[in-house]
Design an enzyme around this catalytic site. Structure first.
Site, PDB file in Angstrom:
ATOM      1  N   LEU A  49       0.843  -1.202   0.000  1.00 44.96           N
ATOM      2  CA  LEU A  49       0.000   0.000   0.000  1.00 44.96           C
ATOM      3  C   LEU A  49       0.873   1.245   0.000  1.00 44.96           C
ATOM      4  O   LEU A  49       1.004   1.918   1.006  1.00 44.96           O
ATOM      5  CB  LEU A  49      -0.869   0.005   1.253  1.00 44.96           C
ATOM      6  N   HIS A  50       1.489   1.540  -1.117  1.00 38.73           N
ATOM      7  CA  HIS A  50       2.278   2.767  -1.183  1.00 38.73           C
ATOM      8  C   HIS A  50       1.354   3.932  -1.496  1.00 38.73           C
ATOM      9  O   HIS A  50       0.135   3.798  -1.436  1.00 38.73           O
ATOM     10  CB  HIS A  50       3.439   2.618  -2.172  1.00 38.73           C
ATOM     11  N   ALA A  51       1.915   5.078  -1.823  1.00 41.12           N
ATOM     12  CA  ALA A  51       1.102   6.287  -1.910  1.00 41.12           C
ATOM     13  C   ALA A  51      -0.068   6.187  -2.893  1.00 41.12           C
ATOM     14  O   ALA A  51      -1.185   6.567  -2.569  1.00 41.12           O
ATOM     15  CB  ALA A  51       1.986   7.482  -2.245  1.00 41.12           C
TER      16      ALA A  51
END
Lengths: 90, 572
Positions: free
Chosen positions: A14-16
């Site tokens: 769950l990156h940006a």
């Protein structure tokens, strides 16, 4: 209130960008939305909250929706996770 | 300016070039002091005013971000979109309100402390994913505080200046662009930092990682060389003249490049061709997108094995990231281990290039082959129609038959346990051994496409070890013998109605690309940085010109004739 366990299948977690997609979709519902991970509980409509989870590939999250449209919200958001937040059609 | 000439001493600051081009101008240093906002109590009666201030400042910040969006390409625009989400984050609002209402603190401290809490949390998470975002978040916080204090701390630069700073937020960078700056030097940042992405999108010459640049540069004239990654302070007159000339050439060149990148891939006769990229590592995707390329014509996978990341899961994650990063199709070459890519433990070979490599080795080490095929078919099931498989180092037909048998077994195995696969993944052969080229007509019956690997084909045809400097003059990938073999392969592909492409260095060289087009190849894959020069050449000629060139190439008796014919041909 309904709860469900979900696994993150995006290779880079769950990156940006997926966080933004998650929050954007969740914000459309009236129900409150919380995410549990490793004993933490964050507001699923808060991008910074979601980012601080730093959920990686394979992380098992628990979603908690509460409100009049909770069923629909759960269905939509779990589908979004299963679809890797639409990150493959770019 | 008023310096006497004798006192001029050139100083050079080195950095990583991220956006090419040359800038000549006066330096302007932005040495921002890190903002510290101190707690300051407010009265109960002031609560509504401070909350109102927060709302207004947030609105202004959103407006600023929206204004920025119009300048940006899709990748950079997404960065700004996620910043808008951050500004509108409901938890930020809740905590800011709480700090004002319950702790009775001023809005500036409320905003500052709330953001700082998240910045610390992200730093603590230690996740690599967010290291870039932390700088953005700090900038966002500082700008937000400026706005609630109604400070006009928006950054302003002189037109034509070379700006030097420790780091800059995307917002600041776009503002500087509007001021008309000529170049940018940052002490921090990497190739994919926001500032780098945006500088590239805006076409501002830029270097990052320039250690102590803000200390070394004070004022005066400077040259920013965004190609070599240098900032030259107080340059001599001669050097300025030299760079002015370079600048003129590169800016003309850049305009041309931009034009050819965005234009159609079509020859003067209107025939379409496809240029795709050779790729190995994930970060190279940025470059692929920068050059407007949608397909990967060759994805090398050996590094997964060599760096111990070849579990089925790790492989699938890699293939998936590649597919997510581009729009089109990806040709994945099965592990081509051996030859010069051997980090070997299993005993040395006298002739590694003629030894146990590519498919020869994969058929012996079937667990490796099977796990790669599984990862590929599973990934293809999620991205139907976008993945192709390429088999390296085929030299005899039996290898094709055997690898197809293994593929069928793997497919059945996956389907039996209910895994969704793409059962129509096209299979292709790398034609890089002369024997395979000579029997291409037979091999074509078994597969959907050929990809000609010209480096190895030249090496094996001319019996020249590419790595041996004593005979390097003999390694001639333009040699007529190589062209004969390519022609055979093209004919075989055409006769059997299968696709044929070229992925060796020959495709990324203008002579090679033009000759290959003349032979009937419409699909070339090369290093991303070669795309523009190849495209410029291919759109400049008619199909019959390419065919004439190919005829001349095939009638030559040595490489030199071919090279000299090409330079004449090109000039017409």
């Amino acid at each position: 209130m309904i709860k469900k366990k979900i696994t993150i299948i995006n290779p880079s977690g769950l990156h940006a960008r997926p966080s933004a997609a998650l929050v954007k979709a969740a914000s459309k519902f009236k129900s409150s939305f919380y995410i549990h991970l490793y004993g933490y509980r964050v507001n699923g409509k808060s991008i910074l909250g979601v980012m601080t989870l730093a959920a990686e590939y394979g992380a098992e999250l628990e979603f908690e929706f509460d409100g009049e449209d909770e069923e629909e919200a759960m269905a939509t958001i779990t589908a979004l996770v299963a679809d890797k937040f639409g990150m493959h059609d770019e | 300016m008023s310096n006497n000439e004798g006192a001029l001493v050139e100083k050079v600051v080195h950095g990583t070039p991220v956006s090419s081009g040359i800038a000549i101008g006066n330096v302007q240093v932005f040495d921002k002091v890190k903002r510290h906002v101190l707690p300051k109590s407010i009265l109960n009666t002031q609560i509504p005013l401070h909350k109102e201030n927060f709302k207004n400042a947030r609105q202004l910040l959103i407006q600023e971000l929206d204004e920025m969006l119009v300048h940006l390409d899709k990748t950079s625009a997404e960065i700004i979109e996620s910043q808008k989400h951050i500004v509108l984050d409901p938890e930020i609002e809740r905590m800011v309100h709480k700090t004002i209402e319950v702790d009775l603190q001023g809005v500036d401290y409320a905003v500052y402390s709330t953001y700082s809490i998240y910045i610390e949390k992200l730093k603590e998470s230690g996740s690599e994913l967010f290291q870039q975002r932390i700088v953005d978040l700090e900038n966002l916080r500082d700008r937000f505080v400026d706005l609630v204090c109604e400070d006009d701390n928006s950054i302003e630069a002189r037109k034509g200046a070379i700006v030097i700073a420790k780091e800059l937020s995307p917002t600041e960078l776009v503002q500087l662009h509007e001021n008309g700056i000529a170049g940018l030097v940052l002490e921090k940042g990497g190739l994919t930092s926001h500032a780098a992405l945006i500088a590239r999108a805006l076409g501002i010459p830029c270097i990052v990682n320039a250690k102590n640049a803000t200390l070394k540069a004070k004022n005066g004239k400077a040259i920013l060389d965004g190609v070599d990654g240098r900032l030259i302070l107080k340059p001599s007159k001669e050097l300025v003249t030299e760079y002015k000339l370079k600048h003129k050439n590169t800016s003309q060149r850049r305009k041309q490049l931009q034009k050819s990148i965005t234009g159609l891939s079509r020859t003067k006769s209107g025939t379409n061709f496809t240029l795709s990229a050779n790729l190995e590592f994930l970060p190279e995707i940025d470059q692929v997108n920068f050059f407007g390329i949608s397909d990967i014509g060759l994805l090398r996978t050996e590094w997964l094995l060599l760096s111990g990341k070849a579990s089925e899961k790790e492989q699938a994650a890699f293939y998936e990231q590649i597919l997510e990063g581009i729009k089109g199709t990806v040709v994945v070459r099965l592990f081509d281990v051996g030859g010069d890519k051997l980090g070997e433990k299993k005993g040395e070979e006298a002739n590694p290039f003629l030894g146990w490599r590519g498919i020869r080795r994969l058929l012996d080490e079937q667990d490796v082959l099977r796990s790669q095929l599984k990862a590929l078919f599973k990934t293809a099931g999620k991205y139907p129609g976008r993945l192709k498989i390429l088999v390296p180092m085929i030299s005899v037909e039996e290898e094709v038959i055997e690898v197809k048998k293994v593929i069928e077994e793997v497919k059945n195995e996956l389907t039996e346990v209910g895994i969704k696969i793409d059962s129509n993944v096209p299979l292709g052969l790398m034609i890089e051994v002369p024997s395979a080229a000579l029997i291409a007509n037979k091999l074509a019956k078994h597969v959907e496409f050929f990809s000609i690997g010209t480096n190895d084909l030249a090496q094996y045809t001319l019996a020249v070890d590419r790595g041996n400097s004593k005979i390097s003059a003999l390694f001639q990938h333009h040699h007529p013998a190589v062209w004969y073999l390519i022609k055979l392969v093209v004919k075989a592909a055409q006769a059997n109605k299968i696709e044929v492409s070229v992925c060796g260095e020959l495709a990324g060289d203008t002579l090679g690309a033009c000759g290959l087009f003349g032979l009937g190849i419409r699909d070339l894959s090369m290093s991303p940085s070669s795309i523009t020069k190849v495209k410029e050449e291919l759109i400049a000629h008619t199909d019959s010109e390419f065919e004439n060139l190919a005829d001349e190439i095939l009638s030559a008796s040595n490489s030199e004739q071919i090279i000299s014919y090409f330079s004449n041909w090109k000039a017409h």
